[in-house]
Design a protein around this motif. Structure first.
Motif, PDB file in Angstrom:
ATOM      1  N   ALA A  30       2.065   1.138  -3.853  1.00 15.39           N
ATOM      2  CA  ALA A  30       0.989   1.235  -4.837  1.00 15.39           C
ATOM      3  C   ALA A  30       0.242   2.559  -4.756  1.00 15.39           C
ATOM      4  O   ALA A  30      -0.106   3.141  -5.783  1.00 15.39           O
ATOM      5  CB  ALA A  30       0.004   0.083  -4.663  1.00 15.39           C
ATOM      6  N   LEU A  31      -0.043   3.025  -3.543  1.00 15.88           N
ATOM      7  CA  LEU A  31      -0.884   4.216  -3.379  1.00 15.88           C
ATOM      8  C   LEU A  31      -0.168   5.397  -2.741  1.00 15.88           C
ATOM      9  O   LEU A  31      -0.761   6.459  -2.579  1.00 15.88           O
ATOM     10  CB  LEU A  31      -2.125   3.871  -2.558  1.00 15.88           C
ATOM     11  CG  LEU A  31      -3.043   2.817  -3.157  1.00 15.88           C
ATOM     12  CD1 LEU A  31      -4.217   2.564  -2.229  1.00 15.88           C
ATOM     13  CD2 LEU A  31      -3.527   3.218  -4.534  1.00 15.88           C
ATOM     14  N   ILE A  40      -9.303   2.221  -8.073  1.00 18.07           N
ATOM     15  CA  ILE A  40      -8.843   3.590  -8.260  1.00 18.07           C
ATOM     16  C   ILE A  40      -9.870   4.229  -9.189  1.00 18.07           C
ATOM     17  O   ILE A  40     -10.120   3.723 -10.285  1.00 18.07           O
ATOM     18  CB  ILE A  40      -7.437   3.642  -8.908  1.00 18.07           C
ATOM     19  CG1 ILE A  40      -6.432   2.822  -8.127  1.00 18.07           C
ATOM     20  CG2 ILE A  40      -6.994   5.093  -9.084  1.00 18.07           C
ATOM     21  CD1 ILE A  40      -6.165   3.308  -6.736  1.00 18.07           C
ATOM     22  N   TYR A  89      -5.264  10.305 -12.273  1.00  8.78           N
ATOM     23  CA  TYR A  89      -5.746   8.932 -12.450  1.00  8.78           C
ATOM     24  C   TYR A  89      -4.783   8.066 -13.274  1.00  8.78           C
ATOM     25  O   TYR A  89      -4.440   6.964 -12.849  1.00  8.78           O
ATOM     26  CB  TYR A  89      -7.149   8.962 -13.070  1.00  8.78           C
ATOM     27  CG  TYR A  89      -7.717   7.610 -13.386  1.00  8.78           C
ATOM     28  CD1 TYR A  89      -8.281   6.818 -12.397  1.00  8.78           C
ATOM     29  CD2 TYR A  89      -7.665   7.105 -14.685  1.00  8.78           C
ATOM     30  CE1 TYR A  89      -8.801   5.577 -12.691  1.00  8.78           C
ATOM     31  CE2 TYR A  89      -8.185   5.862 -14.985  1.00  8.78           C
ATOM     32  CZ  TYR A  89      -8.751   5.101 -13.989  1.00  8.78           C
ATOM     33  OH  TYR A  89      -9.256   3.868 -14.272  1.00  8.78           O
ATOM     34  N   TYR A 133       0.815  -1.213   0.000  1.00  4.36           N
ATOM     35  CA  TYR A 133       0.000   0.000   0.000  1.00  4.36           C
ATOM     36  C   TYR A 133       0.857   1.275   0.000  1.00  4.36           C
ATOM     37  O   TYR A 133       0.437   2.301  -0.533  1.00  4.36           O
ATOM     38  CB  TYR A 133      -1.006  -0.004   1.149  1.00  4.36           C
ATOM     39  CG  TYR A 133      -2.238  -0.807   0.786  1.00  4.36           C
ATOM     40  CD1 TYR A 133      -3.181  -0.295  -0.088  1.00  4.36           C
ATOM     41  CD2 TYR A 133      -2.450  -2.088   1.285  1.00  4.36           C
ATOM     42  CE1 TYR A 133      -4.307  -1.022  -0.451  1.00  4.36           C
ATOM     43  CE2 TYR A 133      -3.570  -2.825   0.932  1.00  4.36           C
ATOM     44  CZ  TYR A 133      -4.491  -2.286   0.062  1.00  4.36           C
ATOM     45  OH  TYR A 133      -5.604  -3.014  -0.306  1.00  4.36           O
ATOM     46  N   VAL A 164      -9.253   9.662  -6.854  1.00  5.89           N
ATOM     47  CA  VAL A 164      -8.107  10.530  -7.120  1.00  5.89           C
ATOM     48  C   VAL A 164      -8.524  11.600  -8.127  1.00  5.89           C
ATOM     49  O   VAL A 164      -9.437  11.374  -8.931  1.00  5.89           O
ATOM     50  CB  VAL A 164      -6.892   9.734  -7.636  1.00  5.89           C
ATOM     51  CG1 VAL A 164      -6.440   8.706  -6.612  1.00  5.89           C
ATOM     52  CG2 VAL A 164      -7.181   9.059  -8.963  1.00  5.89           C
ATOM     53  N   LYS A 166       1.073   3.339 -11.491  1.00 11.34           N
ATOM     54  CA  LYS A 166       1.872   3.042 -10.297  1.00 11.34           C
ATOM     55  C   LYS A 166       1.447   1.712  -9.683  1.00 11.34           C
ATOM     56  O   LYS A 166       2.281   0.894  -9.294  1.00 11.34           O
ATOM     57  CB  LYS A 166       1.720   4.182  -9.291  1.00 11.34           C
ATOM     58  CG  LYS A 166       2.631   4.117  -8.118  1.00 11.34           C
ATOM     59  CD  LYS A 166       2.475   5.371  -7.264  1.00 11.34           C
ATOM     60  CE  LYS A 166       3.420   5.343  -6.105  1.00 11.34           C
ATOM     61  NZ  LYS A 166       3.291   6.517  -5.255  1.00 11.34           N
ATOM     62  N   VAL A 167       0.139   1.474  -9.610  1.00 11.79           N
ATOM     63  CA  VAL A 167      -0.356   0.208  -9.069  1.00 11.79           C
ATOM     64  C   VAL A 167       0.044  -0.942  -9.998  1.00 11.79           C
ATOM     65  O   VAL A 167       0.494  -1.999  -9.537  1.00 11.79           O
ATOM     66  CB  VAL A 167      -1.883   0.239  -8.847  1.00 11.79           C
ATOM     67  CG1 VAL A 167      -2.378  -1.111  -8.364  1.00 11.79           C
ATOM     68  CG2 VAL A 167      -2.263   1.327  -7.855  1.00 11.79           C
ATOM     69  N   PHE A 188      -1.730   7.179 -11.140  1.00 10.77           N
ATOM     70  CA  PHE A 188      -2.064   6.279 -10.035  1.00 10.77           C
ATOM     71  C   PHE A 188      -2.231   4.849 -10.523  1.00 10.77           C
ATOM     72  O   PHE A 188      -1.699   3.909  -9.933  1.00 10.77           O
ATOM     73  CB  PHE A 188      -3.337   6.730  -9.304  1.00 10.77           C
ATOM     74  CG  PHE A 188      -3.075   7.471  -8.044  1.00 10.77           C
ATOM     75  CD1 PHE A 188      -2.975   6.809  -6.829  1.00 10.77           C
ATOM     76  CD2 PHE A 188      -2.907   8.849  -8.058  1.00 10.77           C
ATOM     77  CE1 PHE A 188      -2.731   7.502  -5.661  1.00 10.77           C
ATOM     78  CE2 PHE A 188      -2.662   9.553  -6.894  1.00 10.77           C
ATOM     79  CZ  PHE A 188      -2.574   8.878  -5.693  1.00 10.77           C
ATOM     80  N   THR A 189      -2.996   4.673 -11.576  1.00 11.65           N
ATOM     81  CA  THR A 189      -3.233   3.304 -12.057  1.00 11.65           C
ATOM     82  C   THR A 189      -1.937   2.677 -12.572  1.00 11.65           C
ATOM     83  O   THR A 189      -1.692   1.499 -12.336  1.00 11.65           O
ATOM     84  CB  THR A 189      -4.330   3.261 -13.138  1.00 11.65           C
ATOM     85  OG1 THR A 189      -3.997   4.160 -14.194  1.00 11.65           O
ATOM     86  CG2 THR A 189      -5.685   3.620 -12.564  1.00 11.65           C
ATOM     87  N   ASP A 202      -5.118  -6.683  -3.824  1.00 11.45           N
ATOM     88  CA  ASP A 202      -3.925  -6.519  -3.004  1.00 11.45           C
ATOM     89  C   ASP A 202      -3.330  -7.892  -2.692  1.00 11.45           C
ATOM     90  O   ASP A 202      -3.891  -8.918  -3.091  1.00 11.45           O
ATOM     91  CB  ASP A 202      -4.232  -5.672  -1.760  1.00 11.45           C
ATOM     92  CG  ASP A 202      -5.010  -6.372  -0.663  1.00 11.45           C
ATOM     93  OD1 ASP A 202      -5.173  -7.614  -0.686  1.00 11.45           O
ATOM     94  OD2 ASP A 202      -5.471  -5.656   0.254  1.00 11.45           O
ATOM     95  N   PHE A 236     -10.677   4.266  -3.809  1.00 10.91           N
ATOM     96  CA  PHE A 236      -9.832   5.440  -3.633  1.00 10.91           C
ATOM     97  C   PHE A 236     -10.108   6.386  -4.794  1.00 10.91           C
ATOM     98  O   PHE A 236      -9.879   6.037  -5.952  1.00 10.91           O
ATOM     99  CB  PHE A 236      -8.349   5.046  -3.617  1.00 10.91           C
ATOM    100  CG  PHE A 236      -7.985   4.170  -2.457  1.00 10.91           C
ATOM    101  CD1 PHE A 236      -7.651   4.720  -1.230  1.00 10.91           C
ATOM    102  CD2 PHE A 236      -7.981   2.785  -2.583  1.00 10.91           C
ATOM    103  CE1 PHE A 236      -7.322   3.907  -0.149  1.00 10.91           C
ATOM    104  CE2 PHE A 236      -7.652   1.965  -1.516  1.00 10.91           C
ATOM    105  CZ  PHE A 236      -7.319   2.529  -0.304  1.00 10.91           C
TER     106      PHE A 236
END
Length: 122
Positions: A22-23, A118, A79, A19, A74, A85-86, A82-83, A110, A72
């Motif tokens: 990822a976030l 997201i 966006y 976490y 964002v 990065k995950v 973030f996606t 997870d 979550f």
């Protein structure tokens, strides 16, 4: 009002690292050997919510359901980052059972198999 979402895990280090990576959540606090529980609080400083993960000698008995989601939100301009990065964490990207989330976000799992979305802030 404040919100804490608490969940037992079998691997505190793994779920915490996930976490954070990822976030971008930060460690807000932790505890050790509190009546045989160790735990960590993850979130964003100054917000009124955080996630708590705990471990103990007793293994978790999880039964994640496809409709059990953490969502979550964002900003729309963040966006894509973030996606991505995950995705770089290797988290599986899954179709959502509820079609709303397929149209309005991206669903991942997870390390414990629980799903999170997201989604763009509207």
């Amino acid at each position: 009002m404040r919100l804490r979402v608490a969940r037992h895990t079998s691997d505190l280090e793994r779920i915490s690292s996930f976490y954070q990576e990822a976030l971008g959540l930060e460690v807000l606090g932790s505890f050790e050997n509190h009546q045989e529980y160790d735990g960590i609080f993850l979130g964003i400083p100054g917000e009124n919510w955080h996630l708590e993960f705990t471990v103990s000698p007793e293994a978790p008995d999880h039964h994640p359901d496809e409709d059990d989601l953490l969502v979550f939100y964002v900003p729309a301009d963040q966006y894509p980052a973030f996606t991505e990065k995950v995705r770089r964490t290797g988290a599986p990207e899954l179709p959502a059972k509820n079609p709303y989330w397929n149209n309005n976000g991206t669903t991942f799992a997870d390390p414990d198999g629980f799903r999170f979305v997201i989604s763009k802030m509207q």
